[in-house]
Design an enzyme around this catalytic site. Structure first.
Site, PDB file in Angstrom:
ATOM      1  N   PHE A  53      -8.227  47.655 -32.959  1.00 24.13           N
ATOM      2  CA  PHE A  53      -8.129  47.790 -31.505  1.00 24.13           C
ATOM      3  C   PHE A  53      -9.441  48.334 -30.985  1.00 24.13           C
ATOM      4  CE2 PHE A  53      -3.662  46.984 -30.489  1.00 24.13           C
ATOM      5  CZ  PHE A  53      -3.171  46.860 -31.778  1.00 24.13           C
ATOM      6  N   ALA A  54      -9.951  47.675 -29.951  1.00 24.55           N
ATOM      7  CA  ALA A  54     -11.178  48.137 -29.305  1.00 24.55           C
ATOM      8  C   ALA A  54     -10.904  48.175 -27.814  1.00 24.55           C
ATOM      9  CB  ALA A  54     -12.336  47.211 -29.643  1.00 24.55           C
ATOM     10  N   TYR A  58     -14.389  51.737 -26.824  1.00 24.28           N
ATOM     11  CA  TYR A  58     -14.423  51.510 -28.276  1.00 24.28           C
ATOM     12  C   TYR A  58     -14.913  50.113 -28.652  1.00 24.28           C
ATOM     13  CZ  TYR A  58     -12.223  55.996 -29.494  1.00 24.28           C
ATOM     14  OH  TYR A  58     -11.947  57.333 -29.694  1.00 24.28           O
ATOM     15  N   VAL A 144     -11.145  51.263 -35.613  1.00 23.42           N
ATOM     16  CA  VAL A 144     -12.364  50.474 -35.372  1.00 23.42           C
ATOM     17  C   VAL A 144     -13.644  51.317 -35.461  1.00 23.42           C
ATOM     18  CG1 VAL A 144     -12.521  50.734 -32.846  1.00 23.42           C
ATOM     19  CG2 VAL A 144     -13.245  48.594 -33.943  1.00 23.42           C
ATOM     20  N   ASP A 145     -13.505  52.627 -35.350  1.00 28.23           N
ATOM     21  CA  ASP A 145     -14.705  53.491 -35.348  1.00 28.23           C
ATOM     22  C   ASP A 145     -15.152  53.765 -36.782  1.00 28.23           C
ATOM     23  OD1 ASP A 145     -12.343  54.933 -35.767  1.00 28.23           O
ATOM     24  OD2 ASP A 145     -13.168  56.787 -34.919  1.00 28.23           O
ATOM     25  N   HIS A 165      -5.242  60.626 -46.738  1.00 27.60           N
ATOM     26  CA  HIS A 165      -6.159  61.164 -45.720  1.00 27.60           C
ATOM     27  C   HIS A 165      -7.310  61.906 -46.408  1.00 27.60           C
ATOM     28  CE1 HIS A 165      -7.580  63.658 -42.405  1.00 27.60           C
ATOM     29  NE2 HIS A 165      -6.836  62.962 -41.567  1.00 27.60           N
ATOM     30  N   THR A 177      -0.559  68.442 -42.142  1.00 26.79           N
ATOM     31  CA  THR A 177      -0.354  68.584 -40.695  1.00 26.79           C
ATOM     32  C   THR A 177       0.714  67.609 -40.192  1.00 26.79           C
ATOM     33  OG1 THR A 177      -2.304  67.174 -40.376  1.00 26.79           O
ATOM     34  CG2 THR A 177      -2.631  69.554 -40.228  1.00 26.79           C
ATOM     35  N   GLU A 235      -0.120  58.820 -36.318  1.00 29.69           N
ATOM     36  CA  GLU A 235      -0.226  59.265 -37.712  1.00 29.69           C
ATOM     37  C   GLU A 235       0.990  60.095 -38.158  1.00 29.69           C
ATOM     38  OE1 GLU A 235      -4.136  60.398 -39.624  1.00 29.69           O
ATOM     39  OE2 GLU A 235      -3.326  62.383 -39.174  1.00 29.69           O
ATOM     40  N   ASP A 258     -14.769  60.219 -44.703  1.00 31.75           N
ATOM     41  CA  ASP A 258     -15.506  60.776 -43.584  1.00 31.75           C
ATOM     42  C   ASP A 258     -16.570  61.675 -44.201  1.00 31.75           C
ATOM     43  OD1 ASP A 258     -16.387  62.417 -41.499  1.00 31.75           O
ATOM     44  OD2 ASP A 258     -14.435  62.380 -40.491  1.00 31.75           O
TER      45      ASP A 258
END
Ligand code: UDP
Ligand code: GAL
Ligand code: GAL
Ligand code: MN
Length: 284
Positions: A53-54, A58, A144-145, A165, A177, A235, A258
């Site tokens: 999704f953009a 984004y 998408v990022d 994660h 979380t 999430e 990340d």
């Protein structure tokens, strides 16, 4: 095909968990033979859909996403990129390798970024009932990022898969979380839960993605009616779903890394990594 035989008494890796207690493999570099897997998948002539999704700003991420996917994602297989956007004219025209195509699909936009993120479930549910069923066998649904940085192949495919994660693979249960409000549909009690799965990478066959996205969307709507939104949005609902519908395969954090978490020793590859963003600027 010639390859080294597996050894029943010698696990290929001992520094990571390779199998869940419900016998779902956890995919790490060095634990599988991609040639054997590819041969099996090619016999079935599979088609893979990669969804992103953009929405709003984004769209800036799309070019790098697709360019790096062309280099690393399912190279040699039939791939359809589904890019959902509200800014169709912002999606660049890109040359794709043979057997690959890009579908730009119009999607609604919402004011809050949390809502944009959560509504992905509704749209994926609807398309899983319509065109996805005719066009692909497996869906891979990601943020998408991101950019691909190393190979991602058929080793990830399974009926229903999730991804560990990158911030929570090694922590005690109580640190996960999960949503802890018992009124929420995403609630998970402190003494339950296997892994903490990332919202930005899941998939499976079209039927399973339909069931997963339907569950998440319905749970979000039920919460909305109670004026509740789970702590980590889609999430949190995904984690609830996977607790009671356990994944048939799990991707290690190699598949969603990340770099702000550093590069631990067990992480032999960083296949798909976040592109740093200025949260306030890009979300408003
Ligand atoms: N997203 C979007 N437009 C927005 C906000 C979010 O298209 O304005 C989509 C996009 O695909 C993004 C995903 O929702 O990757 C999840 O949001 P984000 O990546 O900001 O969440 P984070 O990964 O930072 O938790
Ligand atoms: C952060 C991530 C969030 C959410 C959170 C869960 O690292 O940026 O999107 O996944 O972890 O605790
Ligand atoms: C996920 C989120 C991704 C990415 C990842 C790592 O939950 O959906 O966008 O941020 O966490 O932080
Ligand atoms: Mn993201």
């Amino acid at each position: 095909m010639l390859y080294e035989k597996p050894d029943a008494l010698k696990p290929p890796r001992t520094d990571i968990l390779m199998m869940t207690p419900w016998f779902a493999p956890i995919v790490w570099n060095g634990t599988y033979n991609i040639d054997v897997l590819t041969a099996q998948f090619q016999q079935r002539d599979l088609r893979i859909g990669l969804t992103v999704f953009a929405i709003k700003k984004y769209t800036v991420f799309v070019q790098t996403f697709i360019e790096t996917a062309e280099k690393y994602f399912m190279v040699g297989h039939k791939v359809t990129y589904y890019v959902f956007t509200d800014r169709v004219s912002d999606i660049p025209i890109m040359e794709l390798a043979e057997g690959r195509r890009l579908m730009v699909l119009r999607a609604p936009t919402y004011q809050r970024w949390q809502e944009v993120s959560m509504r992905r479930m509704e749209i994926l549910r609807d398309y899983s009932r319509q065109r996805f069923t005719d066009e692909v066998d497996y869906l891979v649904c990601v943020d998408v990022d991101m950019r691909f940085n190393d190979e991602v192949g058929v080793e990830i495919l399974s009926d229903r898969f999730g991804t560990l994660h990158p911030g929570m693979y090694g922590v005690p249960r109580k640190i996960y979380t999960y949503e802890r409000n018992p009124q929420s549909e995403a609630f998970i009690p402190l003494d339950e839960g296997d892994f903490y799965y990332a919202g930005g990478y899941f998939g499976g066959n079209v039927e399973e993605v339909y069931k997963l996205t339907s569950f998440c969307h319905n749970a979000m709507m039920a919460d909305k009616a109670k004026n509740i939104e789970a702590i980590w949005h889609d999430e949190s609902y995904l984690n609830k779903y996977f607790l009671y519908h356990k994944p048939t395969k799990i991707l290690s954090p190699e598949y969603l890394w990340d770099d702000s978490f550093g590069i631990p020793k067990f992480l032999k590859r960083r296949r798909f990594v976040t592109v740093p963003k200025k949260h306030n600027e890009i979300r408003n």
